[in-house]
Design a protein around this motif. Structure first.
Motif, PDB file in Angstrom:
ATOM      1  N   ALA A  69     -35.219  67.476  -7.727  1.00 17.25           N
ATOM      2  CA  ALA A  69     -35.828  68.800  -7.905  1.00 17.25           C
ATOM      3  C   ALA A  69     -35.968  69.133  -9.391  1.00 17.25           C
ATOM      4  N   GLN A  70     -36.089  68.087 -10.196  1.00 19.80           N
ATOM      5  CA  GLN A  70     -36.180  68.278 -11.658  1.00 19.80           C
ATOM      6  C   GLN A  70     -37.561  68.772 -12.072  1.00 19.80           C
ATOM      7  N   THR A  71     -38.573  68.091 -11.561  1.00 18.68           N
ATOM      8  CA  THR A  71     -39.926  68.403 -12.027  1.00 18.68           C
ATOM      9  C   THR A  71     -40.664  69.266 -11.005  1.00 18.68           C
ATOM     10  N   ALA A  72     -41.763  69.865 -11.469  1.00 22.07           N
ATOM     11  CA  ALA A  72     -42.569  70.702 -10.577  1.00 22.07           C
ATOM     12  C   ALA A  72     -43.117  69.870  -9.420  1.00 22.07           C
ATOM     13  N   ALA A  73     -43.489  68.615  -9.731  1.00 22.62           N
ATOM     14  CA  ALA A  73     -44.049  67.743  -8.682  1.00 22.62           C
ATOM     15  C   ALA A  73     -42.989  67.441  -7.615  1.00 22.62           C
ATOM     16  N   GLN A  74     -41.752  67.209  -8.059  1.00 24.35           N
ATOM     17  CA  GLN A  74     -40.674  66.927  -7.094  1.00 24.35           C
ATOM     18  C   GLN A  74     -40.389  68.147  -6.218  1.00 24.35           C
ATOM     19  N   ARG A  75     -40.385  69.312  -6.877  1.00 22.15           N
ATOM     20  CA  ARG A  75     -40.099  70.537  -6.116  1.00 22.15           C
ATOM     21  C   ARG A  75     -41.212  70.800  -5.099  1.00 22.15           C
ATOM     22  N   ARG A  76     -42.423  70.490  -5.507  1.00 23.92           N
ATOM     23  CA  ARG A  76     -43.544  70.671  -4.582  1.00 23.92           C
ATOM     24  C   ARG A  76     -43.409  69.700  -3.404  1.00 23.92           C
ATOM     25  N   ASP A  77     -42.969  68.483  -3.721  1.00 30.67           N
ATOM     26  CA  ASP A  77     -42.794  67.479  -2.677  1.00 30.67           C
ATOM     27  C   ASP A  77     -41.741  67.922  -1.653  1.00 30.67           C
ATOM     28  N   LEU A  78     -40.667  68.532  -2.170  1.00 30.54           N
ATOM     29  CA  LEU A  78     -39.628  69.059  -1.271  1.00 30.54           C
ATOM     30  C   LEU A  78     -40.200  70.159  -0.392  1.00 30.54           C
ATOM     31  N   ARG A  79     -41.001  71.010  -1.011  1.00 37.91           N
ATOM     32  CA  ARG A  79     -41.601  72.127  -0.268  1.00 37.91           C
ATOM     33  C   ARG A  79     -42.527  71.602   0.832  1.00 37.91           C
ATOM     34  N   ILE A  80     -43.254  70.530   0.514  1.00 36.44           N
ATOM     35  CA  ILE A  80     -44.172  69.971   1.512  1.00 36.44           C
ATOM     36  C   ILE A  80     -43.389  69.453   2.724  1.00 36.44           C
ATOM     37  N   THR A  81     -42.313  68.705   2.445  1.00 39.26           N
ATOM     38  CA  THR A  81     -41.498  68.200   3.568  1.00 39.26           C
ATOM     39  C   THR A  81     -40.908  69.366   4.364  1.00 39.26           C
ATOM     40  N   LYS A  82     -40.458  70.385   3.628  1.00 35.71           N
ATOM     41  CA  LYS A  82     -39.889  71.549   4.307  1.00 35.71           C
ATOM     42  C   LYS A  82     -40.936  72.209   5.212  1.00 35.71           C
ATOM     43  N   SER A  83     -42.144  72.358   4.692  1.00 34.45           N
ATOM     44  CA  SER A  83     -43.210  72.997   5.469  1.00 34.45           C
ATOM     45  C   SER A  83     -43.573  72.163   6.688  1.00 34.45           C
ATOM     46  N   ILE A  84     -43.581  70.836   6.529  1.00 30.48           N
ATOM     47  CA  ILE A  84     -43.903  69.973   7.683  1.00 30.48           C
ATOM     48  C   ILE A  84     -42.824  70.139   8.758  1.00 30.48           C
ATOM     49  N   LYS A  85     -41.563  70.123   8.319  1.00 31.90           N
ATOM     50  CA  LYS A  85     -40.474  70.274   9.291  1.00 31.90           C
ATOM     51  C   LYS A  85     -40.538  71.626   9.995  1.00 31.90           C
ATOM     52  N   GLU A  86     -40.798  72.663   9.219  1.00 29.05           N
ATOM     53  CA  GLU A  86     -40.874  74.005   9.819  1.00 29.05           C
ATOM     54  C   GLU A  86     -42.034  74.097  10.808  1.00 29.05           C
TER      55      GLU A  86
ATOM     56  N   VAL B 117     -45.389  79.229  -1.433  1.00 25.98           N
ATOM     57  CA  VAL B 117     -45.090  78.750  -0.082  1.00 25.98           C
ATOM     58  C   VAL B 117     -46.317  78.925   0.814  1.00 25.98           C
ATOM     59  N   ALA B 118     -46.949  80.099   0.719  1.00 26.16           N
ATOM     60  CA  ALA B 118     -48.120  80.394   1.566  1.00 26.16           C
ATOM     61  C   ALA B 118     -49.253  79.411   1.281  1.00 26.16           C
ATOM     62  N   GLU B 119     -49.419  79.056   0.014  1.00 24.33           N
ATOM     63  CA  GLU B 119     -50.497  78.112  -0.345  1.00 24.33           C
ATOM     64  C   GLU B 119     -50.246  76.738   0.262  1.00 24.33           C
ATOM     65  N   VAL B 120     -48.975  76.286   0.185  1.00 29.20           N
ATOM     66  CA  VAL B 120     -48.642  74.978   0.769  1.00 29.20           C
ATOM     67  C   VAL B 120     -48.852  75.012   2.282  1.00 29.20           C
ATOM     68  N   GLU B 121     -48.419  76.111   2.908  1.00 25.78           N
ATOM     69  CA  GLU B 121     -48.568  76.236   4.365  1.00 25.78           C
ATOM     70  C   GLU B 121     -50.043  76.166   4.764  1.00 25.78           C
ATOM     71  N   GLU B 122     -50.851  76.868   3.989  1.00 25.42           N
ATOM     72  CA  GLU B 122     -52.290  76.922   4.292  1.00 25.42           C
ATOM     73  C   GLU B 122     -52.904  75.519   4.143  1.00 25.42           C
ATOM     74  N   CYS B 123     -52.543  74.847   3.059  1.00 25.28           N
ATOM     75  CA  CYS B 123     -53.062  73.489   2.830  1.00 25.28           C
ATOM     76  C   CYS B 123     -52.558  72.538   3.908  1.00 25.28           C
ATOM     77  N   LEU B 124     -51.296  72.728   4.316  1.00 30.82           N
ATOM     78  CA  LEU B 124     -50.741  71.861   5.364  1.00 30.82           C
ATOM     79  C   LEU B 124     -51.576  71.976   6.639  1.00 30.82           C
ATOM     80  N   GLN B 125     -51.903  73.212   7.007  1.00 31.01           N
ATOM     81  CA  GLN B 125     -52.709  73.415   8.223  1.00 31.01           C
ATOM     82  C   GLN B 125     -54.047  72.697   8.110  1.00 31.01           C
ATOM     83  N   GLN B 126     -54.659  72.799   6.928  1.00 27.60           N
ATOM     84  CA  GLN B 126     -55.952  72.115   6.709  1.00 27.60           C
ATOM     85  C   GLN B 126     -55.786  70.607   6.840  1.00 27.60           C
TER      86      GLN B 126
END
Lengths: 277, 199
Positions: A69-86, B117-126
């Protein structure tokens, strides 16, 4: 990748918990072997999931954050996995929830019912439910009735009838045959009264070994019968005790019948009283 | 750590030739190597993996002419050796900084704004809409559970698909990468739209 490099070891490598020799070995394979690279990345995904599910110890969580979670890209990657799981959990819940709560959804999917069969099955199920409810209510009413009759028998047993209690009220009732029309005996049960004793005047010349009393609220089919009552010859009354909690507002009709030695029924006198609010 | 030199065309050509005789394959290997080195620096907890990777590539470019004729084996091992030195230097530099500050800073929890978070969620749906039904169902099944239920279900899922759990993990990982790239592209597009609005 060497066989001894297990998933558990990869996990420790990812968290920085291995010595330099192991780290060099894994890093070298990571750079040169596509299979090894895949294994590292899948182990990394498992670790990310463990972090998101809060399965890491505090120390491992710190190590994880300092590496993933050091870089913005890593944090975004974590968020993406979190969003997929949710998303997956939400979808799974939404799909399973109706199935859990809809009998028809479950039936149709499990039995693969044709739509034409739904109507007759629905009717049968509704009838079955109604019959079950009616039967249950009848059973409950019967059970309650038997309970009251047991209580009446207990209260009117010769040994109990001799007992006097402060929580008892009395009504002296004359048979309808000797009362003028429209004259009603009213009873307002005080809150502390548990028993109402009816003193039923017996005006017949003949006495009987035992008497039976039937009590019924006017307009209601249910009636209670108390047997083996005895007349108090001195004052010409038959006493019958009723639990106050079975009395509700309305008019009550009481029938007193003499019972001969052979069980034959003699004359019946009728009495009424009103329970007021 | 400072870098004054950009990689010369000659040095880059020599690196590519060292990686593989097929230039097309060599370019792919170079790109992959760059990505992997960055990743290894991240795993070592280095603060600026991108900067350190550039440093490795610069150092290799400066030495490639001398080293290549005598080096035996996969050229990427040499990159690794250089990367280890760079990481050690970075570690020493960080240690000095930490001893000066006398405190090891704790990593903070990840802070995100609702908008991010909302932006990622929206992109995920797409991006999920771009996946085939089978892939979408696999992702759903793979990620729907947590903890022990997750492990049990993934074993079941692998059995149903007639593959090993390891293969299942790799298959889902590839899809996860695909979704991640799609989301990053989507977020970049959103960023560009925002920039246009600001202008």
């Amino acid at each position: 990748m060497n066989k001894e490099i297990t998933d558990a070891l990869l996990r420790e490598f990812l968290l920085g918990n291995v010595d330099d020799v192991i780290r060099d070995q894994i890093e070298s394979l990571f750079l040169t072997d596509a299979q090894a690279r895949k294994r590292v990345f899948t182990a990394e995904q498992d670790l990310i999931e463990d972090y998101l599910e809060d399965n890491l110890t505090t120390a491992d969580k710190q190590r994880f954050l300092s590496r993933f979670a050091q870089t913005a890209a890593q944090r975004r990657d974590l968020r993406i996995t979190k969003s997929i799981k949710e998303w997956a959990r939400r979808e799974a819940w939404e799909h399973s929830f109706p199935a859990k709560h809809s009998v028809w959804a479950g039936l149709s999917s499990q039995l693969r019912l044709k739509p034409l069969l739904f109507l007759p099955i629905t009717v049968v199920v509704i009838i079955a439910v109604v019959l079950t409810v009616v039967w249950l209510r009848r059973e409950q009413a019967l059970s309650r009735h038997m309970e009251v009759e047991r209580e009446l028998a207990r209260l009117n047993a010769p040994t109990t009838q001799r007992d006097q209690t402060a929580q008892m009220a009395s009504l002296i009732l004359s048979p309808l045959t000797v009362r003028s029309t429209g004259q009603q005996i009213e009873f307002k049960p005080p809150s502390d009264i548990r028993i109402l004793e009816l003193r039923l005047a017996w005006i017949q010349k003949e006495y009987y070994p035992t008497y039976q009393v039937q009590v019924r609220r006017v307009g209601v089919d249910e009636s209670f019968t108390i047997q083996n009552l005895h007349a108090d010859v001195d004052v010409r009354v038959v006493r019958v005790r009723l639990p106050a909690n079975i009395l509700s507002r309305g008019q009550y009709r009481v029938q007193l019948t003499g019972v001969g030695p052979d069980g034959s029924l003699g004359p019946t006198e009728e009495y009424t009283f009103v329970v007021a609010a | 750590m400072s870098r004054d030199l950009a990689i010369s065309t000659e040095a880059l050509d020599e690196i590519l030739a060292w990686l593989n005789s097929d230039r097309g394959i060599a370019v792919n290997m170079y790109v992959q190597l760059r990505h992997d080195l960055e990743h290894l620096f991240s795993l070592r907890g280095c603060a600026d993996p991108e900067e350190l990777t550039d440093e490795v590539l610069d150092r290799v470019a400066r030495k490639v002419h001398e080293v290549r004729p005598t080096f035996k084996g996969d050229a990427r091992h040499y990159f690794h050796a250089v990367a280890k030195n760079v990481a050690k230097e970075d570690f020493k530099a960080r240690k000095r900084r930490v001893s000066l500050e006398d405190v090891e800073p704790l990593q903070p929890e990840i802070n995100e704004t609702d908008e991010e978070v909302a932006e990622v969620e929206e992109c995920l749906q797409q991006c999920l809409q771009n996946l085939s039904r089978e892939k979408k169902e696999l992702i759903l099944a793979y990620y729907a559970r947590e903890k022990q239920a997750k492990i049990d279900y993934r074993n079941e899922l692998a059995q149903q698909l007639g593959i090993s759990v390891e293969t299942l993990r790799v298959r889902v990982y590839r899809m996860r990468v695909q979704i991640g790239e799609c989301i990053n592209d989507c977020l970049s597009d959103k960023g560009r739209v925002k920039m246009k609005r600001i202008k």
